[in-house]
Design a protein around this motif. Structure first.
Motif, mmCIF file in Angstrom:
data_model
loop_
_atom_site.group_PDB
_atom_site.id
_atom_site.type_symbol
_atom_site.label_atom_id
_atom_site.label_comp_id
_atom_site.label_asym_id
_atom_site.label_seq_id
_atom_site.Cartn_x
_atom_site.Cartn_y
_atom_site.Cartn_z
ATOM 1 N N ASP A 198 0.832 -1.206 0.000
ATOM 2 C CA ASP A 198 0.000 0.000 0.000
ATOM 3 C C ASP A 198 0.867 1.257 0.000
ATOM 4 O OD1 ASP A 198 -2.642 1.464 0.526
ATOM 5 O OD2 ASP A 198 -1.441 2.068 2.255
ATOM 6 N N VAL A 199 1.941 1.241 0.789
ATOM 7 C CA VAL A 199 2.865 2.387 0.820
ATOM 8 C C VAL A 199 3.504 2.577 -0.543
ATOM 9 C CG1 VAL A 199 4.983 3.280 1.845
ATOM 10 C CG2 VAL A 199 3.311 2.101 3.285
ATOM 11 N N LEU A 200 3.928 1.478 -1.156
ATOM 12 C CA LEU A 200 4.567 1.556 -2.459
ATOM 13 C C LEU A 200 3.583 2.050 -3.518
ATOM 14 C CD1 LEU A 200 7.311 1.043 -3.714
ATOM 15 C CD2 LEU A 200 6.618 -1.313 -4.143
ATOM 16 N N GLY A 201 2.329 1.603 -3.414
ATOM 17 C CA GLY A 201 1.312 2.078 -4.347
ATOM 18 C C GLY A 201 1.094 3.578 -4.252
ATOM 19 N N ARG A 202 1.149 4.096 -3.037
ATOM 20 C CA ARG A 202 1.000 5.538 -2.853
ATOM 21 C C ARG A 202 2.159 6.289 -3.521
ATOM 22 N NH1 ARG A 202 -2.322 9.925 -1.790
ATOM 23 N NH2 ARG A 202 -1.001 11.613 -1.033
ATOM 24 N N LEU A 203 3.374 5.761 -3.406
ATOM 25 C CA LEU A 203 4.529 6.392 -4.042
ATOM 26 C C LEU A 203 4.415 6.344 -5.564
ATOM 27 C CD1 LEU A 203 7.402 5.045 -1.763
ATOM 28 C CD2 LEU A 203 6.644 7.421 -1.955
ATOM 29 N N VAL A 204 3.934 5.230 -6.100
ATOM 30 C CA VAL A 204 3.726 5.142 -7.542
ATOM 31 C C VAL A 204 2.694 6.181 -7.987
ATOM 32 C CG1 VAL A 204 2.872 3.667 -9.409
ATOM 33 C CG2 VAL A 204 4.392 2.714 -7.672
ATOM 34 N N TYR A 205 1.640 6.357 -7.209
ATOM 35 C CA TYR A 205 0.614 7.363 -7.517
ATOM 36 C C TYR A 205 1.231 8.754 -7.591
ATOM 37 C CZ TYR A 205 -3.199 10.623 -6.404
ATOM 38 O OH TYR A 205 -4.072 11.695 -6.384
ATOM 39 N N PRO A 215 -9.904 5.767 -2.152
ATOM 40 C CA PRO A 215 -9.274 5.774 -0.821
ATOM 41 C C PRO A 215 -8.112 4.809 -0.708
ATOM 42 C CG PRO A 215 -11.417 4.671 -0.748
ATOM 43 C CD PRO A 215 -11.314 5.314 -2.090
ATOM 44 N N LEU A 216 -8.150 3.702 -1.457
ATOM 45 C CA LEU A 216 -7.069 2.730 -1.390
ATOM 46 C C LEU A 216 -5.761 3.312 -1.896
ATOM 47 C CD1 LEU A 216 -6.350 -0.292 -0.804
ATOM 48 C CD2 LEU A 216 -6.834 -0.732 -3.226
ATOM 49 N N VAL A 217 -5.817 4.057 -2.991
ATOM 50 C CA VAL A 217 -4.606 4.584 -3.619
ATOM 51 C C VAL A 217 -4.225 5.946 -3.073
ATOM 52 C CG1 VAL A 217 -3.600 5.368 -5.804
ATOM 53 C CG2 VAL A 217 -4.924 3.241 -5.727
ATOM 54 N N ILE A 249 -7.886 10.070 -9.425
ATOM 55 C CA ILE A 249 -6.843 9.268 -10.066
ATOM 56 C C ILE A 249 -6.901 9.592 -11.546
ATOM 57 C CG2 ILE A 249 -6.039 6.939 -10.582
ATOM 58 C CD1 ILE A 249 -7.322 6.047 -7.970
ATOM 59 N N THR A 250 -5.848 10.195 -12.054
ATOM 60 C CA THR A 250 -5.851 10.659 -13.431
ATOM 61 C C THR A 250 -5.801 9.475 -14.387
ATOM 62 O OG1 THR A 250 -4.634 12.621 -12.717
ATOM 63 C CG2 THR A 250 -4.737 12.199 -15.084
#
Length: 535
Positions: free
Chosen positions: A243-250, A299-301, A309-310
């Motif tokens: 989840d943390v990594l997904g936020r950084l990718v976002y 909320p997940l991302v 989310i673009t």
């Protein structure tokens, strides 16, 4: 920079993917088994119970097999950067090579030195000294992963560097920024903990095999319990850190995030569904079929209910001005290198942040030279380049989904396995034991798909936003690439066959010293792990 033929680039990518995926079959087990061995030996040193020493020694044999083949498959990859990706190495070699050099000096040599002491020092070192050696092996293995992922993070989120127009290279600025790259830290912990999941499933699966066969029951029950508890903690950590990594990718790689989630168009938050199933069509730029859960993805991302989310179509439109700016940057750079004019250098500096998009546009420019685009064709080149910013959505989307679905399966298996083991009911649950046995290769598969998600999602860039992949390869012939690809595939297949043979052999034999007394009354001793896998 002159573009290389697309066939050579594709074959170079395929060869690196083959060697990396082969190598990555060994890495997670190496990372995970080291700390499991350290935990087992710690219990032995604290309690003095010999069965835990037997556990550390037996599982250590499987670690040794995996470690040796991991080293053999990993060394080749470092040479590939020079042989097959020379343009990348020239452009980004300072940034990528420094962490790799530190990895060799600090981690690999340390790990290799203490591995010998760990295997041959049981009767030559005191218990605390040997335990310290085992922990140093574990530390060395994970430090090795750290430095490799620091190098990889610089390709995904470049920081601590700047482009030098005189040398045409990315120059090193700050080792601190490189080391503390948020992408590196998140990926390191995520990847290391994924290795613990792989090791836990291996130990659980082989222990389940012994219990099913009625062999080494005490040894297998203790190994199973320790692996199950280790695995459930690791799986929760993998999901959380994912989840943390997904936020950084976002935040840093929006095209990768949109491809991972199959988001073609921006929707009003928080409705955006999390797609459990979809068939992305890259050509039509839409999903042919979608099955999703509404109000989950936003909320997940984004960790909010209002941040959008673009979508990929909007990201393409946003790339248009950057492509035009990148073309202007390369035009000014060429003019400055010819004239040395301060005004040309100032013009380049004004647009240099978008230089990579100028490189990306070269394939669509007349003569593949963006500095020679007629004014009337600029919009055409920009529009033709915009779709190039997207990765292969189908591959990225499904690689990510498979990894996620497998992670949920591991959570269920470890959770139920922990419960049954703590209740001392393992022998009453043969179905669970068989599921553990059959699940041994699944964590390795999950890590492979995680690697595919990360690397395929970064395309079309070798260095995100700076250097396109099609400009990064060496100028080899197609024949050379086919020959080297076939050679590597053959050699690495032999390595995999050797790994499987040795792992099956030692797993079938079982813990020698602890199980020696049971060999005369073990009815299933002559049966092999291969037989169990075939049932």
């Amino acid at each position: 920079m002159e573009p290389i033929s697309s066939e050579v680039v594709d074959l170079s990518r395929l060869q690196f993917a083959v060697t990396a995926l082969y190598h990555f079959m060994f890495v997670p087990l190496t990372l995970g088994l080291t700390f499991m061995l350290a935990a087992m030996e710690t219990v032995y040193v604290v309690t003095g119970r010999k069965i835990y020493k037997d556990m550390a020694q037996f599982w250590g044999k499987l670690f040794g097999i995996n470690f040796a083949l991991g080293v053999a498959t990993g060394i080749t990859m470092e040479f590939e950067f020079g042989t097959n990706w020379s343009m990348y190495s020239r452009f980004f070699g300072d940034m990528f090579g420094t962490p790799l050099a530190i990895e060799g000096l600090m981690a690999f040599f340390m790990e290799s030195t203490f591995v010998g002491l760990m295997f041959f020092g049981w009767d030559r070192l005191s218990k605390p000294a040997h335990l310290a050696v085992t922990y140093l092996v574990a530390l060395g293995s994970n430090l090795s992963a750290l430095w490799i992922l620091v190098a990889n993070a610089s390709m995904n989120v470049p920081q601590g560097t700047h482009f030098d127009p005189e040398t045409m290279r990315m120059q090193f600025d700050s080792i601190v920024q490189v080391i503390f790259n948020p992408d590196a830290q998140a990926k390191f912990v995520h990847t290391s903990v994924a290795g613990y999941v792989c090791a836990s499933m291996l130990v659980m699966g082989i222990s389940a095999f012994y219990i099913l066969r009625g062999r080494h029951k005490a040894f297998a029950a203790r190994s199973f319990r320790m692996a199950a508890l280790f695995g459930i903690i690791s799986t929760v950590a993998v999901i959380t850190l994912g989840d943390v990594l997904g936020r950084l990718v976002y935040e840093h790689q929006p095209t990768k995030l949109a491809a991972m989630e199959g988001v073609w168009r921006t929707t009003k938050p928080p409705y955006e569904p999390w797609l459990a199933f979809a068939i992305p069509d890259d050509a039509k730029q839409e999903n042919d079929l979608e099955i999703g859960i509404p109000f989950v993805l936003t909320p997940l991302v984004t960790h909010s209910f209002t941040a959008p989310i673009t979508g990929m179509k909007e990201l393409e439109d946003q790339a248009g001005p950057r492509i035009s700016s990148g073309i202007a940057a390369l035009t000014a750079l060429k003019a400055w290198r010819a004239s040395g004019s301060a005004s040309d250098l100032a013009a380049f500096n004004a647009h240099k942040a978008d230089m990579g998009y100028g490189f990306l546009a070269a394939r669509h420019a007349p003569g593949q030279d963006v500095t020679a685009i007629p004014a009337g064709q600029l919009d055409t080149v920009v529009n033709e380049t915009k779709p190039d910013i997207l990765p292969n959505v189908f591959v990225t989307f499904w690689a990510f989904r498979i990894m996620v679905f497998l992670s949920l399966w591991f959570f269920a298996v470890f959770a139920f396995g922990s419960y049954v083991s703590l209740k001392n009911r393992l022998e009453r649950n043969p179905l669970l034991l068989k599921l553990c046995l059959w699940s041994i290769p699944l964590p390795i598969l999950a890590t492979e798909f995680g690697w595919i998600t990360a690397e395929a999602g970064r395309q079309p860039w070798t260095v995100f936003d700076l250097l396109p992949t099609y400009l990064s390869a060496s100028t080899h012939s197609v024949g050379y690439m086919l020959f080297s690809l076939a050679g590597f595939a053959l050699i690495y297949s032999i390595f995999i066959a050797a790994e499987l043979y040795l792992m099956f052999k030692f797993a079938r034999l079982g813990p020698e010293e602890h199980g020696a007394h049971a060999r005369h009354d073990d009815p299933g001793h002559e049966d092999g792990l291969v037989v169990a896998l075939g049932e």
